[in-house]
Scaffold this active site. Structure first.
Site, short mmCIF file in Angstrom:
data_model
loop_
_atom_site.label_atom_id
_atom_site.label_comp_id
_atom_site.label_asym_id
_atom_site.label_seq_id
_atom_site.Cartn_x
_atom_site.Cartn_y
_atom_site.Cartn_z
N ASP A 217 0.84 -1.19 0.00
CA ASP A 217 0.00 0.00 0.00
C ASP A 217 0.88 1.25 0.00
O ASP A 217 1.90 1.32 0.71
CB ASP A 217 -0.91 0.00 1.24
N ILE A 218 0.51 2.25 -0.81
CA ILE A 218 1.26 3.50 -0.85
C ILE A 218 0.88 4.34 0.37
O ILE A 218 -0.30 4.59 0.63
CB ILE A 218 0.94 4.29 -2.14
N GLU A 259 -4.82 2.27 -4.35
CA GLU A 259 -3.37 2.34 -4.24
C GLU A 259 -2.77 1.07 -3.63
O GLU A 259 -1.62 1.06 -3.18
CB GLU A 259 -2.96 3.56 -3.39
#
Length: 339
Positions: A217-218, A259
């Site tokens: 995950d960003i 994301e």
């Protein structure tokens, strides 16, 4: 199959037919079939005009013109010489070819033919010309070289059918590949999509030993969108996908949603989690050390990764859930880490 390729093939076919017409004109002269000699002159003109139509991308007009004239040409040669020379075989070969041509027109989003109507008209001309010969006989009674021409015309017809059938099958296979790719790929990042990954997880589940999942995950992605704009967010997703492909290209990477990305890998050795942690730590560090420049602004990106080892008999949902839980442990304990 693109327009450029279709035009090249059409140029080639037009040239081959024009050469055949010139050769047949000489043969008609030898057979003293005067009418067919003179009829070959407008026939050559048709194919010369064909070059102009092809160059102007008027393939619909070209096909209609050629099919109409070919049908007329083969009907007249059959009536004049009879069925022993095999000219009537061209009418039969034109029927499957017109359906192939219609498919090509559909692919190019060009004006489409009516293959059923054209096939019926060609079939009627075939029946009328051959029926006339059977009932009345050919205009020219000479049987000179009839066996040789039967074999020659049969060979030409077979070559056309084989070549066009090959083009059709190749085009269909190419279209199927593109459709499958479109169904399996995320358009923005070029990575596999969630549906493809689920299928791969289902395949792996029965032999999950040695396999691992990494949920990626960003960090603070919403802040990137808010500060730099959604186009910048898309840019970050594309660049992150590029980094992941470079670092982990041999394994399966998908955009799981938004994301989030899901990585499916297999460990070399018995220490699955140790191997997976080292690989994901290298990826995390690579992302952290790669500043992304967008519109002369630097965007610093980090990622958090949750790992889960595959276990024999464990459901796919449970496996993904464990990776997801580990991801959120990482998100809630400072981010930019592998858990």
């Amino acid at each position: 199959m693109n327009l450029s390729l279709i035009k090249r093939i059409t140029y080639l076919v037009n040239t081959v037919i024009l050469i055949l017409v010139v050769g047949l004109m000489a043969f008609f002269y030898m057979c003293k079939a005067g009418f067919l000699v003179y009829f070959s002159i407008p026939t050559m003109l048709v194919y010369i005009i064909g070059y102009f139509l092809i160059s102007k991308d008027k393939l619909y007009a070209y096909t209609i013109m050629v099919y109409s004239w070919l049908t007329l040409y083969m009907s007249i040669t059959t009536i004049c010489l009879g069925t022993d020379y095999g000219f009537h075989l061209y009418c039969l070969s034109m029927i499957p070819v017109i359906f192939i041509s219609d498919y090509m027109a559909y692919q190019l989003r060009a004006s489409r033919l009516n293959p059923v109507l054209i096939s019926v008209l060609v079939g009627i001309c075939y029946l009328l010309s051959t029926g006339y010969v059977k009932r009345v006989g050919p205009v020219y009674k000479s049987a000179s070289l009839s066996k040789m021409f039967w074999q020659f015309n049969s060979l030409i017809v077979l070559c056309f059918l084989i070549c066009y059938s090959y083009l059709l099958v190749s085009s269909i296979i190419d279209s199927e590949k593109k459709l499958r790719q479109a169904a399996h790929m995320d358009r923005l990042t070029g990575l596999y999509n969630r549906h493809y990954m689920i299928d791969k997880l289902d395949e792996t589940n029965g032999s999950a030993g040695g396999a691992f999942l990494a949920m990626i995950d960003i960090d603070k992605f919403k802040s990137i969108n808010d500060e730099f704009g959604h186009n910048a967010g898309d840019f970050v997703l594309e660049k992150l996908a590029e980094i992941m492909r470079n670092e982990c290209g041999k394994d399966i990477i998908s955009r799981w949603g938004g994301e989030e990305f899901l990585f499916l890998g297999r460990a070399d050795g018995e220490d699955v989690i140790g191997y997976a942690r080292d690989r994901m730590e290298n990826l995390r560090r690579k992302v952290e050390e790669t500043p992304l420049e967008y519109n002369d602004k630097i965007i610093n990106v980090t990622i958090t990764i949750g790992l889960a080892e595959g276990v024999e008999g464990q459901s796919v949902d449970k496996w993904v859930q464990i990776a997801d839980n580990n991801l959120y442990i990482g998100k809630n304990s400072g981010r930019n880490k592998v858990v």
